[in-house]
Structures are given as structure tokens and as C-alpha cells.
Write a protein that holds these residues in place. Structure first.
Motif, PDB file in Angstrom:
ATOM      1  N   HIS A   1      -0.260   0.245  -3.364  1.00 18.26           N
ATOM      2  CA  HIS A   1      -0.376  -1.213  -3.398  1.00 18.26           C
ATOM      3  C   HIS A   1      -0.904  -1.760  -2.068  1.00 18.26           C
ATOM      4  O   HIS A   1      -1.543  -2.805  -2.029  1.00 18.26           O
ATOM      5  N   PHE A   2      -0.599  -1.058  -0.978  1.00 16.91           N
ATOM      6  CA  PHE A   2      -0.903  -1.577   0.345  1.00 16.91           C
ATOM      7  C   PHE A   2      -2.284  -1.178   0.850  1.00 16.91           C
ATOM      8  O   PHE A   2      -2.655  -1.522   1.977  1.00 16.91           O
ATOM      9  N   GLU A   3      -3.046  -0.468   0.039  1.00 12.46           N
ATOM     10  CA  GLU A   3      -4.399  -0.104   0.424  1.00 12.46           C
ATOM     11  C   GLU A   3      -5.254  -1.340   0.672  1.00 12.46           C
ATOM     12  O   GLU A   3      -6.211  -1.305   1.457  1.00 12.46           O
ATOM     13  N   LYS A   4      -4.917  -2.453   0.022  1.00 10.50           N
ATOM     14  CA  LYS A   4      -5.690  -3.679   0.175  1.00 10.50           C
ATOM     15  C   LYS A   4      -5.617  -4.220   1.602  1.00 10.50           C
ATOM     16  O   LYS A   4      -6.437  -5.042   1.989  1.00 10.50           O
ATOM     17  N   LEU A   5      -4.657  -3.744   2.405  1.00 10.26           N
ATOM     18  CA  LEU A   5      -4.584  -4.172   3.802  1.00 10.26           C
ATOM     19  C   LEU A   5      -5.800  -3.705   4.595  1.00 10.26           C
ATOM     20  O   LEU A   5      -6.123  -4.263   5.641  1.00 10.26           O
ATOM     21  N   ARG A   6      -6.470  -2.677   4.094  1.00  7.27           N
ATOM     22  CA  ARG A   6      -7.659  -2.179   4.789  1.00  7.27           C
ATOM     23  C   ARG A   6      -8.833  -3.142   4.633  1.00  7.27           C
ATOM     24  O   ARG A   6      -9.806  -3.065   5.389  1.00  7.27           O
ATOM     25  N   ASN A   7      -8.732  -4.044   3.659  1.00  6.48           N
ATOM     26  CA  ASN A   7      -9.789  -5.030   3.439  1.00  6.48           C
ATOM     27  C   ASN A   7      -9.547  -6.225   4.370  1.00  6.48           C
ATOM     28  O   ASN A   7      -8.531  -6.912   4.250  1.00  6.48           O
TER      29      ASN A   7
ATOM     30  N   GLY B   1       5.796  -3.295  -3.458  1.00  3.21           N
ATOM     31  CA  GLY B   1       5.472  -1.885  -3.622  1.00  3.21           C
ATOM     32  C   GLY B   1       6.540  -1.075  -4.323  1.00  3.21           C
ATOM     33  O   GLY B   1       6.335   0.116  -4.588  1.00  3.21           O
ATOM     34  N   GLY B   2       7.682  -1.700  -4.604  1.00  2.00           N
ATOM     35  CA  GLY B   2       8.754  -0.994  -5.291  1.00  2.00           C
ATOM     36  C   GLY B   2       9.388   0.096  -4.447  1.00  2.00           C
ATOM     37  O   GLY B   2       9.788   1.148  -4.950  1.00  2.00           O
ATOM     38  N   CYS B   3       9.491  -0.132  -3.117  1.00  2.00           N
ATOM     39  CA  CYS B   3      10.092   0.856  -2.233  1.00  2.00           C
ATOM     40  C   CYS B   3      11.146   0.184  -1.357  1.00  2.00           C
ATOM     41  O   CYS B   3      11.342  -1.025  -1.413  1.00  2.00           O
ATOM     42  N   ASP B   4      11.831   0.984  -0.552  1.00  2.00           N
ATOM     43  CA  ASP B   4      12.897   0.468   0.298  1.00  2.00           C
ATOM     44  C   ASP B   4      12.361  -0.028   1.637  1.00  2.00           C
ATOM     45  O   ASP B   4      11.412   0.540   2.186  1.00  2.00           O
TER      46      ASP B   4
END
Length: 272
Positions: free
Chosen positions: A29-35, A55-58
């Protein structure tokens, strides 16, 4: 730098740009931070807790990944409950159950996000069409946490329906029948604008965004504001009153003076 669950992603990146790759490695989900475009728009509104929820994580996983970069958790970690969990779990509200299908405006932004585009302008354009008796269905790959907060301030209600890990339906509708998205008042604007210019004499940074294609004017302005000192003001030459920028300025605690000089020439003075 000391961090907590409420630390903004933009603060992490500003402190250490390597945080971009580190966060991107946590979850797809966080790959978009590279944009760069999406990073400018989203990172300043999303906290570590928000990102973990999306992201459904802790949150602890973020802390573990960020520790090698020199980030230190401030105090003892306290779990922050999902403030939107109730809206995501309850059954469909009566408003939606009784809504005619023809009054439901559907907007799917998954393709735009996949292509690295910022769908905010498109979303807010659709929101303007949501009059009483209608609703907007936003189809996305994750819970649009920043958008929920923006539209809550505009008196919109929402309902989250998580279809799968990468498919979330979010419904928005006006809180009451008298709700409308107000246009900014320009009464007395020129006087306020001149007063503001005088107030920040010698501490005004000027930019001209008239030549930029949408949504670059908004992105450029938000970028400049990140480095604006408390005693400075940003003077913007624009072609129009930037309607989609206004709620973001309000959310960040900025003040705005507007002066309409003529066709395709609007002056903005932004300050804290």
C-alpha cells in the motif's frame, strides 16, 4: 527524532528521506510514497497510526523499521483505537438503504492511484455534486483516512464497507438538508489583503503558478508552505481562486487573504 503513533509521515520524510523506502518496504500500500505527487498530498495528513490502519499492520512494525534510521519511540507505546472502526463495521445506514440507485454518484479512483496520479481534485469535484438526497460512492484500494477527516469538517457523514484487503467502498452524504459547500467570501478581501502585505513586509515569499497544469499549482503551494517560517507569508499569483486548496489550508491551520485583480489573475496571501 522522537516519534509516536501520531507523528505525521511527512515529518519522518523531512527528517530522513530514507524513510520513504523504509515505509514502502513495509506494505505494498505504501509504494505510492515513492510518487512525489502523492507523497506531497498524502504524507502531510497521514500519521503512523493512520498508515498502519490503511496497510492493515501494527504500529509497532513501523517503529521497528524506522529505528535503524535513528527514530526513537517517544514514551511507552499506547494503542490508538481505530476512530473509524464503528463506521466500517456497522450495517448500511438508513440513508443509504433508502437512497434511489439513480442518486448514487460512483467514482472509482483505483486506476488513477495505480498510475501514480492524485485523485483528490477529481474526488472533490464529485463531492460538489453530492446535494441532499444524493450520496457519493468512492471505490478505492484502502481506507481514505485523510479524506474522511476533510469531509467530516464539511459536515458529511460516511460509511465504510471493506469488500476485501484491496477493495474499500466509502459512501459520503450530506449531514443535513441545509448543507452546502460554501464559496469563500471575498467581501472586504482587498483591504485584508493589503493589510496582510503590510504586516509581513520584508518577509513575503512570492511564487507564480499560473503557468502550471493542474494539479501542480496546489502541489507547488503545499510544498512551499512546508518550509514557511511562522513569521513569513506566501504570496501566490494564481489564475483562479483554488477551491480544492482551501480545505487543505484550513486543515493545516493557515490563514488566507484573497484579492481578485482581474481575469485569470488572483492574488493569495497565505500565513499562519
Amino acid at each position: 527524532m522522537k516519534i509516536a503513533a501520531i507523528t505525521k509521515i511527512s515529518a519522518l520524510i523531512k527528517e530522513n528521506p530514507e524513510a520513504i523506502d523504509t515505509i514502502a518496504s513495509i506494505n505494498g500500500h505504501f509504494e505510492k510514497l515513492r510518487n512525489p505527487l502523492l507523497r506531497k498530498v498524502l504524507a502531510s495528513r497521514v500519521t503512523i497510526a493512520d498508515a498502519a490502519r490503511i496497510g492493515g499492520c501494527d504500529v509497532e512494525l513501523f517503529f521497528q523499521k524506522l529505528a535503524p534510521l535513528g527514530f526513537v519511540v517517544e514514551g511507552k507505546f499506547v494503542h490508538i483505537p481505530n476512530q473509524h472502526a464503528e463506521a466500517a463495521s456497522i450495517e448500511s445506514p438508513a440513508y443509504l438503504k433508502n437512497l434511489p440507485e439513480s442518486n448514487l454518484i460512483t467514482l472509482d479512483v483505483r486506476e488513477a492511484i495505480t498510475e501514480g496520479k492524485d485523485p483528490f481534485t477529481q474526488i472533490m469535484s464529485a463531492v460538489k455534486e453530492v446535494t441532499p438526497g444524493k450520496a457519493l460512492l468512492l471505490i478505492n484500494t484502502f481506507e481514505p483516512t485523510p479524506l474522511l477527516e476533510i469531509l467530516k469538517k464539511k459536515n458529511f457523514q460516511y460509511h465504510l464497507d471493506t469488500k476485501s484487503e484491496n477493495l474499500v467502498y466509502t459512501y459520503f452524504w450530506p449531514e443535513n438538508k441545509t448543507r452546502s459547500i460554501a464559496e469563500p467570501s471575498l467581501e472586504g478581501a482587498d483591504t485584508e489583503f493589503e493589510t496582510g502585505i503590510a504586516r509581513f513586509a520584508g518577509k513575503v515569499k512570492r511564487i507564480d503558478v499560473r503557468h502550471l497544469e493542474m494539479p501542480q499549482p496546489m502541489v507547488t503551494i503545499l510544498s512551499e508552505l512546508e518550509d514557511l517560517a511562522p513569521d513569513e507569508a506566501l504570496y501566490v499569483v494564481h489564475k483562479r481562486v483554488p477551491q480544492f486548496l482551501l480545505p487543505q489550508l484550513q486543515e493545516r491551520g493557515f490563514q488566507l487573504n484573497i484579492s481578485e485583480a482581474g481575469p485569470d489573475q488572483v492574488y493569495l496571501l497565505i500565513y499562519t
